[in-house]
Design a protein around this motif. Structure first.
Motif, PDB file in Angstrom:
ATOM      1  N   LEU A 237       0.831  -1.197   0.000  1.00  0.00           N
ATOM      2  CA  LEU A 237       0.000   0.000   0.000  1.00  0.00           C
ATOM      3  C   LEU A 237       0.870   1.252   0.000  1.00  0.00           C
ATOM      4  CD1 LEU A 237      -2.773   1.307   0.102  1.00  0.00           C
ATOM      5  CD2 LEU A 237      -2.778   1.001   2.579  1.00  0.00           C
ATOM      6  N   ALA A 238       1.977   1.210   0.754  1.00  0.00           N
ATOM      7  CA  ALA A 238       2.908   2.341   0.773  1.00  0.00           C
ATOM      8  C   ALA A 238       3.519   2.562  -0.610  1.00  0.00           C
ATOM      9  CB  ALA A 238       4.004   2.105   1.808  1.00  0.00           C
ATOM     10  N   ALA A 239       3.870   1.471  -1.279  1.00  0.00           N
ATOM     11  CA  ALA A 239       4.440   1.582  -2.617  1.00  0.00           C
ATOM     12  C   ALA A 239       3.423   2.171  -3.592  1.00  0.00           C
ATOM     13  CB  ALA A 239       4.892   0.206  -3.103  1.00  0.00           C
ATOM     14  N   ALA A 240       2.166   1.751  -3.457  1.00  0.00           N
ATOM     15  CA  ALA A 240       1.123   2.285  -4.321  1.00  0.00           C
ATOM     16  C   ALA A 240       0.920   3.778  -4.070  1.00  0.00           C
ATOM     17  CB  ALA A 240      -0.179   1.527  -4.090  1.00  0.00           C
ATOM     18  N   LEU A 241       0.905   4.164  -2.802  1.00  0.00           N
ATOM     19  CA  LEU A 241       0.755   5.577  -2.454  1.00  0.00           C
ATOM     20  C   LEU A 241       1.878   6.413  -3.056  1.00  0.00           C
ATOM     21  CD1 LEU A 241      -0.367   5.713   1.299  1.00  0.00           C
ATOM     22  CD2 LEU A 241      -1.367   7.002  -0.596  1.00  0.00           C
ATOM     23  N   THR A 242       3.105   5.937  -2.893  1.00  0.00           N
ATOM     24  CA  THR A 242       4.266   6.662  -3.404  1.00  0.00           C
ATOM     25  C   THR A 242       4.221   6.762  -4.926  1.00  0.00           C
ATOM     26  OG1 THR A 242       5.586   5.864  -1.538  1.00  0.00           O
ATOM     27  CG2 THR A 242       6.787   6.738  -3.427  1.00  0.00           C
ATOM     28  N   LYS A 243       3.872   5.649  -5.554  1.00  0.00           N
ATOM     29  CA  LYS A 243       3.835   5.619  -7.014  1.00  0.00           C
ATOM     30  C   LYS A 243       2.727   6.526  -7.556  1.00  0.00           C
ATOM     31  CE  LYS A 243       4.693   1.688  -8.944  1.00  0.00           C
ATOM     32  NZ  LYS A 243       4.565   0.291  -9.475  1.00  0.00           N
ATOM     33  N   VAL A 244       1.538   6.440  -6.978  1.00  0.00           N
ATOM     34  CA  VAL A 244       0.417   7.253  -7.441  1.00  0.00           C
ATOM     35  C   VAL A 244       0.702   8.736  -7.245  1.00  0.00           C
ATOM     36  CG1 VAL A 244      -1.982   7.879  -6.969  1.00  0.00           C
ATOM     37  CG2 VAL A 244      -1.342   5.476  -7.163  1.00  0.00           C
ATOM     38  N   SER A 245       1.221   9.103  -6.072  1.00  0.00           N
ATOM     39  CA  SER A 245       1.527  10.509  -5.798  1.00  0.00           C
ATOM     40  C   SER A 245       2.583  11.041  -6.758  1.00  0.00           C
ATOM     41  CB  SER A 245       2.004  10.679  -4.349  1.00  0.00           C
ATOM     42  OG  SER A 245       1.000  10.263  -3.447  1.00  0.00           O
ATOM     43  N   GLY A 246       3.582  10.226  -7.055  1.00  0.00           N
ATOM     44  CA  GLY A 246       4.625  10.642  -7.983  1.00  0.00           C
ATOM     45  C   GLY A 246       4.127  10.759  -9.403  1.00  0.00           C
ATOM     46  N   GLU A 247       3.263   9.807  -9.805  1.00  0.00           N
ATOM     47  CA  GLU A 247       2.748   9.823 -11.173  1.00  0.00           C
ATOM     48  C   GLU A 247       1.775  10.977 -11.399  1.00  0.00           C
ATOM     49  OE1 GLU A 247       3.478   8.042 -13.845  1.00  0.00           O
ATOM     50  OE2 GLU A 247       5.057   6.977 -12.785  1.00  0.00           O
ATOM     51  N   ILE A 248       1.008  11.339 -10.356  1.00  0.00           N
ATOM     52  CA  ILE A 248       0.067  12.437 -10.494  1.00  0.00           C
ATOM     53  C   ILE A 248       0.790  13.732 -10.844  1.00  0.00           C
ATOM     54  CG2 ILE A 248      -1.411  13.990  -9.113  1.00  0.00           C
ATOM     55  CD1 ILE A 248      -2.666  11.530  -7.872  1.00  0.00           C
ATOM     56  N   ALA A 249       1.992  13.891 -10.292  1.00  0.00           N
ATOM     57  CA  ALA A 249       2.767  15.104 -10.561  1.00  0.00           C
ATOM     58  C   ALA A 249       3.159  15.219 -12.034  1.00  0.00           C
ATOM     59  CB  ALA A 249       4.018  15.123  -9.694  1.00  0.00           C
ATOM     60  N   ARG A 250       3.120  14.110 -12.767  1.00  0.00           N
ATOM     61  CA  ARG A 250       3.507  14.123 -14.180  1.00  0.00           C
ATOM     62  C   ARG A 250       2.308  14.265 -15.116  1.00  0.00           C
ATOM     63  NH1 ARG A 250       6.566   9.796 -11.885  1.00  0.00           N
ATOM     64  NH2 ARG A 250       8.782  10.312 -11.733  1.00  0.00           N
ATOM     65  N   ILE A 251       1.104  14.273 -14.543  1.00  0.00           N
ATOM     66  CA  ILE A 251      -0.103  14.370 -15.367  1.00  0.00           C
ATOM     67  C   ILE A 251      -0.301  15.817 -15.814  1.00  0.00           C
ATOM     68  CG2 ILE A 251      -2.609  14.035 -15.392  1.00  0.00           C
ATOM     69  CD1 ILE A 251      -1.044  11.446 -15.276  1.00  0.00           C
ATOM     70  N   PRO A 252      -0.722  16.063 -17.063  1.00  0.00           N
ATOM     71  CA  PRO A 252      -0.986  17.435 -17.514  1.00  0.00           C
ATOM     72  C   PRO A 252      -1.983  18.162 -16.610  1.00  0.00           C
ATOM     73  CG  PRO A 252      -1.000  15.910 -19.372  1.00  0.00           C
ATOM     74  CD  PRO A 252      -0.910  15.072 -18.134  1.00  0.00           C
ATOM     75  N   SER A 253      -1.743  19.453 -16.418  1.00  0.00           N
ATOM     76  CA  SER A 253      -2.575  20.249 -15.514  1.00  0.00           C
ATOM     77  C   SER A 253      -4.045  20.230 -15.917  1.00  0.00           C
ATOM     78  CB  SER A 253      -2.077  21.694 -15.469  1.00  0.00           C
ATOM     79  OG  SER A 253      -0.771  21.758 -14.936  1.00  0.00           O
ATOM     80  N   LYS A 254      -4.312  20.179 -17.232  1.00  0.00           N
ATOM     81  CA  LYS A 254      -5.699  20.174 -17.698  1.00  0.00           C
ATOM     82  C   LYS A 254      -6.451  18.973 -17.153  1.00  0.00           C
ATOM     83  CE  LYS A 254      -8.489  19.960 -21.917  1.00  0.00           C
ATOM     84  NZ  LYS A 254      -8.459  19.877 -23.392  1.00  0.00           N
TER      85      LYS A 254
END
Length: 305
Positions: A237-254
């Protein structure tokens, strides 16, 4: 509600109860003050807030799925996703919710529905592409913990005061800007009464907003803990949290801006780049706090505590 094997947390539960008590106290004070100032106006605000919250309560699953463009999928259409849900249901002894997928690259998941019979768990295609099966299991166990804890019902009830006070504040300001603040009816200064109503409503809205956000953060921590103990894999779950939070930062602002209104439902909040918000107003606890809790659970499990 059917009993499940999701673990409870007395510490978090006590904090949630205190928060609900404070919300109730603010509600009593607000209603008393409001009806003392302008009893006739309160009826309309109460009716409006009640209709809105009843719609949210009875149709939250359909409304959220529609807004997120989620589509229910069968076991034949998404066998791996259904397989993970089936394993969690077997571990938790919980009834199986409906399963849906939202076609968006924002990696996230959410659960909604007023009870276990009406519950739906939705994941995005972005999440399915990025997580391995063990990490996905942790995320879905977290979302199903929200269902087991009746979080949709709790948050709907908790938000009632904020909705009511918010409606009064908004309509009062609009009326005031159109000349209501300077209006007089005979010997009564209607403008001052309106100003007092807006002031009381704004204070009640602010306090209830802060308390509701605190309650939301406690429930996220509770769902993290319950999921970690159920699966026995807090590190996943910690790995998923870290991965999701990091990937969200790469998503286009729109794409993030389109998803931000649903942050209260999400596994992890979707914030646009450069967005800054005080922890006091956040729907989710800071990532560091969530990871620290999972780390402690991992240590406890390794020691057999």
């Amino acid at each position: 509600m059917a009993r499940t094997r999701y673990a409870s947390d007395r510490g978090l539960t006590s904090r949630m109860l205190v928060t609900m008590f404070l919300l109730g106290l603010v509600y009593v004070v607000f209603v008393t003050a409001f009806f003392a100032i302008a009893p006739s106006w309160g009826v309309f605000a109460l009716i409006g807030a009640t209709v809105f919250l009843l719609a949210q309560y009875f149709f939250s699953d359909r409304m959220t799925l529609f807004a997120m463009h989620g589509k229910e999928v069968t076991p034949q259409e998404a066998p791996e996703l259904h397989g993970v849900i089936d394993r969690i249901c077997a571990m938790s002894d919980a009834p199986k919710p409906r399963v849906a997928i939202a076609d968006t690259d924002v990696p996230n998941a959410f659960a909604t529905g007023r009870n276990q019979k009406k519950a739906v768990v939705c994941v995005t295609t972005g999440l399915l592409r990025r997580l391995d099966p063990v990490e996905l299991e942790g995320v879905l166990a977290h979302e199903m913990a929200h269902i087991a804890h009746k979080d949709v019902v709790v948050m709907t009830i908790a938000s009632f005061l904020g909705v009511c006070a918010g409606l009064i504040t908004r309509f009062g300001l609009e009326w005031g800007l159109w000349g209501g603040f300077s209006r007089r009816d005979g010997d009564q200064n209607t403008g001052l009464v309106l100003l007092a109503v807006v002031a009381v409503s704004a204070v009640a809205y602010t306090i209830s907003f802060v308390l509701t956000r605190a309650l939301s953060r406690y429930r996220e921590l509770s769902a993290d803990r319950a999921a970690a103990l159920l699966t026995g894999r807090p590190s996943a779950l910690a790995a998923a949290l870290t991965k999701v939070s990091g990937e969200i930062a790469r998503i286009p602002s729109k794409d993030l801006r389109a998803a931000e209104p649903f942050n209260a439902f999400f596994f992890a909040p979707a914030f646009t780049k450069g967005f800054s918000v005080a922890s006091l107003f956040a729907t989710h606890p800071p990532l560091d706090r969530r990871l620290a809790q999972l780390s402690k659970i991992s240590e406890s499990l390794s020691r057999g505590v």
